[in-house]
Design a protein around this motif. Structure first.
Motif, PDB file in Angstrom:
ATOM      1  N   VAL A   1      45.029  35.357  40.056  1.00 41.69           N
ATOM      2  CA  VAL A   1      44.800  36.288  41.155  1.00 41.69           C
ATOM      3  C   VAL A   1      44.905  35.500  42.456  1.00 41.69           C
ATOM      4  O   VAL A   1      44.278  34.454  42.610  1.00 41.69           O
ATOM      5  CB  VAL A   1      43.407  36.960  41.050  1.00 41.69           C
ATOM      6  N   GLY A   2      45.711  36.016  43.371  1.00 42.50           N
ATOM      7  CA  GLY A   2      45.855  35.395  44.687  1.00 42.50           C
ATOM      8  C   GLY A   2      44.870  35.995  45.668  1.00 42.50           C
ATOM      9  O   GLY A   2      44.366  37.095  45.470  1.00 42.50           O
ATOM     10  N   GLU A   3      44.596  35.268  46.718  1.00 37.32           N
ATOM     11  CA  GLU A   3      43.641  35.721  47.735  1.00 37.32           C
ATOM     12  C   GLU A   3      44.396  36.088  48.998  1.00 37.32           C
ATOM     13  O   GLU A   3      45.131  35.280  49.550  1.00 37.32           O
ATOM     14  CB  GLU A   3      42.657  34.594  48.047  1.00 37.32           C
TER      15      GLU A   3
ATOM     16  N   THR B   1      38.541  36.280  45.368  1.00 36.40           N
ATOM     17  CA  THR B   1      39.161  35.899  44.103  1.00 36.40           C
ATOM     18  C   THR B   1      38.167  35.434  43.043  1.00 36.40           C
ATOM     19  O   THR B   1      38.260  35.869  41.891  1.00 36.40           O
ATOM     20  CB  THR B   1      40.239  34.824  44.353  1.00 36.40           C
ATOM     21  N   PRO B   2      37.190  34.569  43.363  1.00 36.84           N
ATOM     22  CA  PRO B   2      36.263  34.131  42.311  1.00 36.84           C
ATOM     23  C   PRO B   2      35.489  35.279  41.676  1.00 36.84           C
ATOM     24  O   PRO B   2      35.232  35.270  40.476  1.00 36.84           O
ATOM     25  CB  PRO B   2      35.318  33.165  43.036  1.00 36.84           C
ATOM     26  N   VAL B   3      35.155  36.266  42.453  1.00 33.07           N
ATOM     27  CA  VAL B   3      34.413  37.411  41.929  1.00 33.07           C
ATOM     28  C   VAL B   3      35.315  38.233  40.999  1.00 33.07           C
ATOM     29  O   VAL B   3      34.889  38.643  39.912  1.00 33.07           O
ATOM     30  CB  VAL B   3      33.869  38.291  43.078  1.00 33.07           C
TER      31      VAL B   3
ATOM     32  N   ASN C   1      33.458  42.967  47.088  1.00 30.35           N
ATOM     33  CA  ASN C   1      34.224  43.003  45.843  1.00 30.35           C
ATOM     34  C   ASN C   1      33.310  43.035  44.630  1.00 30.35           C
ATOM     35  O   ASN C   1      33.612  43.702  43.646  1.00 30.35           O
ATOM     36  CB  ASN C   1      35.166  41.797  45.744  1.00 30.35           C
ATOM     37  N   LEU C   2      32.205  42.325  44.679  1.00 31.44           N
ATOM     38  CA  LEU C   2      31.263  42.352  43.571  1.00 31.44           C
ATOM     39  C   LEU C   2      30.717  43.761  43.379  1.00 31.44           C
ATOM     40  O   LEU C   2      30.578  44.249  42.262  1.00 31.44           O
ATOM     41  CB  LEU C   2      30.123  41.351  43.809  1.00 31.44           C
ATOM     42  N   GLU C   3      30.437  44.435  44.472  1.00 35.36           N
ATOM     43  CA  GLU C   3      29.928  45.799  44.409  1.00 35.36           C
ATOM     44  C   GLU C   3      30.974  46.749  43.814  1.00 35.36           C
ATOM     45  O   GLU C   3      30.619  47.722  43.145  1.00 35.36           O
ATOM     46  CB  GLU C   3      29.518  46.292  45.797  1.00 35.36           C
ATOM     47  N   SER C   4      32.262  46.436  44.020  1.00 32.82           N
ATOM     48  CA  SER C   4      33.337  47.272  43.478  1.00 32.82           C
ATOM     49  C   SER C   4      33.580  47.036  42.007  1.00 32.82           C
ATOM     50  O   SER C   4      34.348  47.740  41.373  1.00 32.82           O
ATOM     51  CB  SER C   4      34.645  47.004  44.242  1.00 32.82           C
TER      52      SER C   4
END
Length: 108
Positions: free
Chosen positions: A50-52, A63-65, A101-104
């Motif tokens: 996955v790219g950022e 990306t880490p999430v 992103n974590l929430e998503s």
């Protein structure tokens, strides 16, 4: 010198797809990204990256999430495709992006 095995993989920037001309929500886009990783694994690919990027229409600003979410659903080797350093200057923005992103992340 020992030779390295050739790996075949898939790189994603977390494109947000549209349905009927309307972009899907972030949670659905993350679910679809995880599905892409599952598909890559099921067809025998070796790695999923996955790219950022920080652009409208992409959900990969943390990306880490995203990789952690994918790791809960697959056993495929994971990695990063690219990190845009010029957009990493703001720790506050990066922290907010990571938490958004974590929430998503899809719920189990």
């Amino acid at each position: 010198m020992e030779s390295q095995p050739l790996e075949f993989g898939f790189n994603s920037f977390g494109d947000v797809p549209s349905q009927g001309g309307v972009l899907v929500g972030d949670a659905e886009a993350v679910r679809l990204l995880i599905d892409e990783a599952r598909l890559a694994e099921s067809v025998g690919l070796d790695i999923f990256r996955v790219g950022e990027r920080y652009r409208t229409g992409l959900v990969d600003s943390a990306t880490p999430v995203l990789l952690a979410a994918i790791a809960t659903a697959t056993t495929i080797k994971l990695g990063t495709a690219v990190t845009v350093l010029s957009t990493n200057a703001s720790a506050v923005r990066n922290s907010a992006s990571n938490h958004a992103n974590l929430e998503s992340r899809p719920r189990a």
